[in-house]
Structures are given as C-alpha cells and as structure tokens.
Motif scaffolding. Structure first.
Motif, short mmCIF file in Angstrom:
data_model
loop_
_atom_site.label_atom_id
_atom_site.label_comp_id
_atom_site.label_asym_id
_atom_site.label_seq_id
_atom_site.Cartn_x
_atom_site.Cartn_y
_atom_site.Cartn_z
N UNK A 1 0.82 -1.20 0.00
CA UNK A 1 0.00 0.00 0.00
C UNK A 1 0.85 1.25 0.00
N UNK A 2 1.88 1.27 0.83
CA UNK A 2 2.76 2.44 0.88
C UNK A 2 3.50 2.64 -0.44
N UNK A 3 3.98 1.54 -1.00
CA UNK A 3 4.76 1.64 -2.24
C UNK A 3 3.90 2.12 -3.40
N UNK A 4 2.66 1.66 -3.46
CA UNK A 4 1.77 2.16 -4.52
C UNK A 4 1.36 3.61 -4.25
N UNK A 5 1.27 3.97 -2.98
CA UNK A 5 1.00 5.36 -2.63
C UNK A 5 2.13 6.26 -3.15
N UNK A 6 3.34 5.79 -3.02
CA UNK A 6 4.50 6.55 -3.51
C UNK A 6 4.51 6.65 -5.03
N UNK A 7 3.86 5.68 -5.69
CA UNK A 7 3.76 5.71 -7.15
C UNK A 7 2.53 6.49 -7.62
N UNK A 8 1.81 7.06 -6.68
CA UNK A 8 0.57 7.80 -6.97
C UNK A 8 -0.47 6.90 -7.64
N UNK A 9 -0.42 5.63 -7.28
CA UNK A 9 -1.39 4.66 -7.78
C UNK A 9 -2.47 4.50 -6.71
N UNK A 10 -3.43 5.42 -6.72
CA UNK A 10 -4.46 5.46 -5.67
C UNK A 10 -5.26 4.16 -5.59
N UNK A 11 -5.59 3.58 -6.73
CA UNK A 11 -6.46 2.40 -6.75
C UNK A 11 -5.81 1.22 -6.04
N UNK A 12 -4.54 0.96 -6.37
CA UNK A 12 -3.88 -0.18 -5.73
C UNK A 12 -3.59 0.09 -4.26
N UNK A 13 -3.21 1.32 -3.94
CA UNK A 13 -2.99 1.65 -2.52
C UNK A 13 -4.27 1.44 -1.72
N UNK A 14 -5.39 1.89 -2.26
CA UNK A 14 -6.68 1.72 -1.59
C UNK A 14 -7.01 0.24 -1.42
N UNK A 15 -6.71 -0.54 -2.42
CA UNK A 15 -7.01 -1.98 -2.34
C UNK A 15 -6.32 -2.62 -1.15
N UNK A 16 -5.02 -2.37 -1.00
CA UNK A 16 -4.28 -3.05 0.06
C UNK A 16 -4.63 -2.51 1.44
N UNK A 17 -4.83 -1.21 1.57
CA UNK A 17 -5.18 -0.68 2.88
C UNK A 17 -6.62 -1.07 3.27
N UNK A 18 -7.48 -1.22 2.29
CA UNK A 18 -8.84 -1.71 2.57
C UNK A 18 -8.80 -3.13 3.12
N UNK A 19 -7.93 -3.96 2.52
CA UNK A 19 -7.81 -5.33 3.00
C UNK A 19 -7.25 -5.38 4.42
N UNK A 20 -6.35 -4.48 4.74
CA UNK A 20 -5.78 -4.44 6.09
C UNK A 20 -6.83 -4.04 7.11
N UNK A 21 -7.62 -3.01 6.78
CA UNK A 21 -8.56 -2.43 7.76
C UNK A 21 -9.87 -3.19 7.86
N UNK A 22 -10.15 -4.07 6.92
CA UNK A 22 -11.36 -4.86 7.00
C UNK A 22 -12.58 -4.09 6.52
N UNK A 23 -13.78 -4.66 6.71
CA UNK A 23 -15.01 -4.02 6.23
C UNK A 23 -15.18 -2.61 6.78
#
Length: 415
Positions: free
Chosen positions: A125-147
C-alpha cells in the motif's frame, strides 16, 4: 542532459563499478577458502546458485556498502526461495534504503508466499501510494482495515499517523477519504482527515474537519489542530481568538502553552514572551517553555540569549537535534563556521538531518570549497541511499550557483 540527470548517471555508474569490484574480490576470497570442501560437479552439469547463495552475496555487499547490489541480491534470493522470511527481509531492506522498485517486487513475492500477511499488504500500500497509484494503494489498505462498517474512528487516526512521513501528502488524504466513502463520518475519521489535510495544504478542509472532530472524543487535540489550520490558512486573528476562548473556558497550562506556540508562530513575540515569563513563575523553567523562549529569542535576533537557551536544552536532553541545528545556525551567523559544522555533524536523525546536510554543504560552498561541498552530499547519499536523490538535487543546486561549471566537473559528469 540536465545536471541532475548527469549527476545521477555518474553516481549510479560509480556505485556499480565500486560495488561490483568489491563483490568480485569477496567472491574470489570466498571461493578460495572453500575450494577444498566443494564437490566437483559431474561433467555437463551447470550449477545454478540457490537462495542461500544470493543471501550470502547480499550480506557481503551490504557490509561493503554496495547497497544497490545488496538490494538486487536480496530480491533474487526472495524470488528463488519458498521462505516468506526471506521475502520479508528483501522487502524491509529495499524499503528502508529507498529502493522502492525492488521493495515492490519483494513485497509481491512476500504476499504470494504468505497470503494472510497484513505487513506485506502495508508495504505494498505504501509503495503504490508513492507511485501515486491510488487504486492499488486503496485496495491493500482496505484489505488491512477490513469491512468499512466495522472500522472504528481510531483506526483512521492510527493509519494517518503511520502515513504521516509519506511525501505524497495529497495521496494520503485521498486514501483516507476513499477508505471512508459512503460511511458515517466519525470524530476519529474527521480528526485523521484534518491532520492529513493540514499536511497537504488544504487548510479549509483541515479547519472544517478539525471543528467537526472537536465535538467528539478528540475535543482538545482537535481544537489545537483547528487553531493551527486557521493560522496556516492566514486567519491569524481567528486562530488566536479560538485558543483564547478555549483557555478562558478551560484554564490549563497545556492550553496556555499551545497559545504561546501560536503567538510565537504568528510573530507576536512580546505577547508570547510575557506568557512564557508568567508560566515560568508558576511552573518553573520547564523544557517546553525554554524551547519557546529560545525560538522567540531567535526571532528577535537576540543570539546570545538563544544560544544560552539552546545549550541548556541540549544539556538537558530536550529537543537535542533541534538545539544542535539552531546552535549551528547561530555559530554560522557569527562567522564561526567550524563551530557550526561541529554542531551540525552531531545531528544523526529526525527532521533536522537533511537540513543539516544541506547547511554544511552551504557553509563549505560559501568558504569556496566546492569540491568538499559536493563530495559531502554525495558521501551522505551513499551512506543513506534513501536520501540519494535528495543529495543529488542538493549537488545540482550548488553547481547552479557557480558562474560556470569548471571543465573538470563537466568531464566528471559525463564519464
């Protein structure tokens, strides 16, 4: 080719040459030492190095300061191993040393081997955030935080704190907003958004969110955040009035101290100094008060008083690196460059680490020692690879100040 590109090209070539030479030497020694214990392979059988071999090469490269080669070897080891711990080591190393491309591949391998790993997802999530890839960053942090419906407001606060060192401040703000999309806005979420918005420079959103958060469990901290957002947005009167009203309603040294910080930040030095003196009478010479007093003395150009106070703070172990930085600035202002360098060299971490490197380079440059100024930044970038690009930018800025780039510099950059 621009100066930055030439510097980068030269630096990477030099690093590779130096690192490869060192690695070849190490390999020769290692092979010589092991010659009597290695089995002779049957004719026609080609040896393929396994993960253990590449781990060893990574450790050797790391010990010799060949950081890029170490990252490459760790990644190769991760890709050839079925052990998630190897992939984790490769990810952590490359991430810590600023080799984000290698870290990304290693983290993907880590998650492939350990599919339930929250830590691997956070790195991704952090690495995609650094790439300004919002969609992938959101995907991984959503999985971490749960519903989303199961998250507490504090979950957003903690995430915002974890990401507060990421340079993509706008991306962090967008991430928080996307994570909570469609859900009721809790005070904790509002507080997290206010902090992120302040870092991103969206002072209107920061002020609105902080005010909304002040009605919940984050009351006092949200009030402080609101005042800072108002001040940062240019509404000095509203910021100070808000804090003064809070102090009237809840008399407290903590609130008064925050008001003094706001007064100092707003440049109202006389009022701030009066407040410091008043608090010192009732609370004594507390470090936080001395720190405000020292910064105010700097604003008023009272270098003797500022120097004395920063020395007292450093001796007491409070805000040591900040104190060293300003003591260095005071020494430089007085023309005592060697003393300034001694203070700045003692800064080993924190928010003043990079400013100290640039200030030392500036002092060397001002003394006419261009070579030492550029070399100092290059050496720091080699020792701390995560800051290598910052150091290259610093070198370029120094060279741009020259009336011309000497011929030998031009040759060096193109070799």
């Amino acid at each position: 080719m621009c100066i930055r590109d030439r510097l980068l090209s030269q630096s990477m070539r030099a690093l590779k040459k130096r690192s490869l030479a060192g690695l070849v030497c190490c390999l020769a020694v290692a092979l010589a030492g092991c010659a009597r214990t290695v089995r002779e392979e049957p004719a026609g059988v080609n040896y393929v190095p396994d993960a253990g071999y590449h781990l060893l090469m990574a450790e050797i490269a790391l010990q010799r300061g060949a950081y890029l080669i170490a990252a490459q070897e760790y990644l190769t080891a991760a890709e050839r191993s079925r052990d998630s711990a190897t992939a984790r080591r490769a990810t952590e190393y490359s991430f810590d040393y600023g080799f984000d491309n290698y870290a990304l591949r290693a983290a993907q391998r880590w998650l492939e081997l350990e599919s339930d790993s929250s830590a691997a997802r956070e790195y991704l999530g952090r690495l995609y955030l650094r790439r300004y890839d919002d969609a992938r960053a959101l995907r991984y942090f959503s999985e971490i935080m749960g519903p989303a419906e199961a998250r507490a407001g504090n979950d957003y606060v903690l995430l915002g704190i974890d990401l507060s060192d990421e340079r993509n401040a706008d991306g962090v703000l967008r991430l928080l907003q996307s994570l909570a999309a469609g859900q009721p806005a809790s005070p904790g979420y509002r507080f997290a958004v206010a902090r992120a918005a302040l870092r991103a420079g969206d002072f209107e959103l920061a002020s609105f969110s902080a005010e909304q958060a002040s009605y919940g469990d984050w009351g006092l901290e949200a009030e402080f955040l609101l005042a800072r957002a108002l001040l940062a947005g240019g509404d000095e009167n509203a910021a100070l009035e808000r804090m003064a009203q809070l102090l009237d309603a809840q008399p407290s040294p903590v609130i008064e101290l925050e008001l003094l910080r706001l007064l100092a930040a707003a440049g109202q030095t006389e009022l701030a100094l009066d407040g410091v003196a008043r608090l010192q009478k009732s609370r004594g010479r507390r470090p936080e008060l001395l720190n405000i007093e020292a910064l105010l003395a700097l604003q008023m150009n009272d270098l003797d008083k500022a120097e004395s106070l920063f020395n007292e703070l450093a001796a007491g172990g409070y805000q040591v690196y900040e104190s060293f930085y300003y003591l260095g600035e005071i020494a430089a202002e007085r023309g005592r460059n060697e003393e300034a360098m001694r203070y700045l060299k003692r800064i080993g971490a924190g928010g003043y680490l990079l400013p100290a490197q640039f200030r030392m380079a500036g002092l060397r440059f001002a003394d006419g020692d261009v070579d030492s100024a550029v070399a100092g930044l290059a050496e720091f970038g080699s020792d701390y690879p995560r800051y290598a690009f910052d150091m290259l930018e610093g070198q370029a800025r120094l060279l741009q100040q020259l009336p011309y780039i000497p011929l030998w510099y031009d040759c060096l950059l193109y070799t």
